[in-house]
Design a protein around this motif. Sequence first.
Motif, mmCIF file in Angstrom:
data_model
loop_
_atom_site.group_PDB
_atom_site.id
_atom_site.type_symbol
_atom_site.label_atom_id
_atom_site.label_comp_id
_atom_site.label_asym_id
_atom_site.label_seq_id
_atom_site.Cartn_x
_atom_site.Cartn_y
_atom_site.Cartn_z
ATOM 1 N N THR A 80 -10.143 -8.853 13.155
ATOM 2 C CA THR A 80 -11.188 -7.846 13.365
ATOM 3 C C THR A 80 -11.766 -7.958 14.776
ATOM 4 N N ILE A 81 -12.069 -9.185 15.201
ATOM 5 C CA ILE A 81 -12.637 -9.390 16.538
ATOM 6 C C ILE A 81 -11.600 -9.103 17.614
ATOM 7 N N GLY A 93 -6.126 -8.335 7.211
ATOM 8 C CA GLY A 93 -6.009 -8.656 8.630
ATOM 9 C C GLY A 93 -4.789 -8.030 9.258
ATOM 10 N N ALA A 94 -3.688 -8.022 8.508
ATOM 11 C CA ALA A 94 -2.456 -7.426 9.006
ATOM 12 C C ALA A 94 -2.605 -5.923 9.231
ATOM 13 N N LEU A 149 -1.977 -3.925 12.629
ATOM 14 C CA LEU A 149 -0.996 -2.842 12.679
ATOM 15 C C LEU A 149 -1.625 -1.552 13.189
ATOM 16 N N GLU A 150 -2.817 -1.239 12.685
ATOM 17 C CA GLU A 150 -3.488 -0.007 13.097
ATOM 18 C C GLU A 150 -3.808 -0.001 14.590
ATOM 19 N N ARG A 206 6.299 3.008 8.826
ATOM 20 C CA ARG A 206 4.838 3.001 8.847
ATOM 21 C C ARG A 206 4.284 4.144 7.993
ATOM 22 N N GLY A 207 3.298 3.799 7.188
ATOM 23 C CA GLY A 207 2.701 4.806 6.314
ATOM 24 C C GLY A 207 3.373 4.868 4.971
ATOM 25 N N THR A 208 4.569 4.244 4.846
ATOM 26 C CA THR A 208 5.282 4.267 3.579
ATOM 27 C C THR A 208 5.669 2.854 3.172
#
Length: 208
Positions: free
Chosen positions: A117-118, A156-157, A161-162, A192-194
Motif C-alpha cells: 500500500t505504501i 497486497g498483490a 498489479l493495479e 488480466r481481469g480474468t
Amino acid sequence: TNMAHWPAFNLSHLEDMTDDFAMLQFAEGTRPDQLSGYTLDDNSRALQVVQQSYNMKLLDEGLYGELAKKYLQLINVCLSQSPTVNYLSAETKSPTSQNLVEELSDSMARAFYALQTIKHTGSDQYRNTAINLLKRVPTSIHETTHIRTMAQLLLGAVIALENGDGPPSTDSTYSVPFLALCPEFRLGPATRGTHRLCNSSTISKEGQ
C-alpha cells in the motif's frame, strides 16, 4: 449510503494508542496499556489507516507523517530480526517470548499488504522505505495454506498489479508472489481481469 449520517472522522484514539515509538497493542477501556507492547500486525493495520485517510484528504500532512514514520519504524524493527517477529516489548523494544510459541505468517502477510500500500500509494518520502522493507518479508509465507494469510497476500498483490508491478519473476524476493501463492494462480498481460484464484483443494480446512 448517505454520509451525512456518519459520525465525524476521528483518529484521536489511534493517536492516543501511539506513543513516541509505535502503536501499543491493547488498551484498558480507552487508556493505552503500556504492558501489552507492540505488534507488527497492529502497526501494519495502523499504517494502512493513516495512508488511506491521508489519500482521502481526511488527515493533514503533519499528522500523517508523524504517525506513518512511527509505524514504519516498528515494522522495520520486527522485520530486521532473525527470524522476523511480531511481538515487541514496550519497555525494551526487543522481541518477546511470545514470538516463539505463535504462528506468525498472518502478521508477515499483513506487513506485506501494508507495505505494498505504501509502496504504490504512499508519499514519496516513504515509498523507498516500503520497497526496502518488502525485501525483508519472509518468502516462506508465500507457501501458506492459511486462508487469512493468503487473503492478505492477495490483497497486497492486487494493489501491486493495479499499479503496474507484475507479473513478477519467479526469483523475486519482494515483487508480487503470484506464482508462489499456489500453482493454480496464473496472471499475465493476456489474462488480466480474468485471473483465477486458488481452487478449493488448495485451501486449508480452517477456511471452510
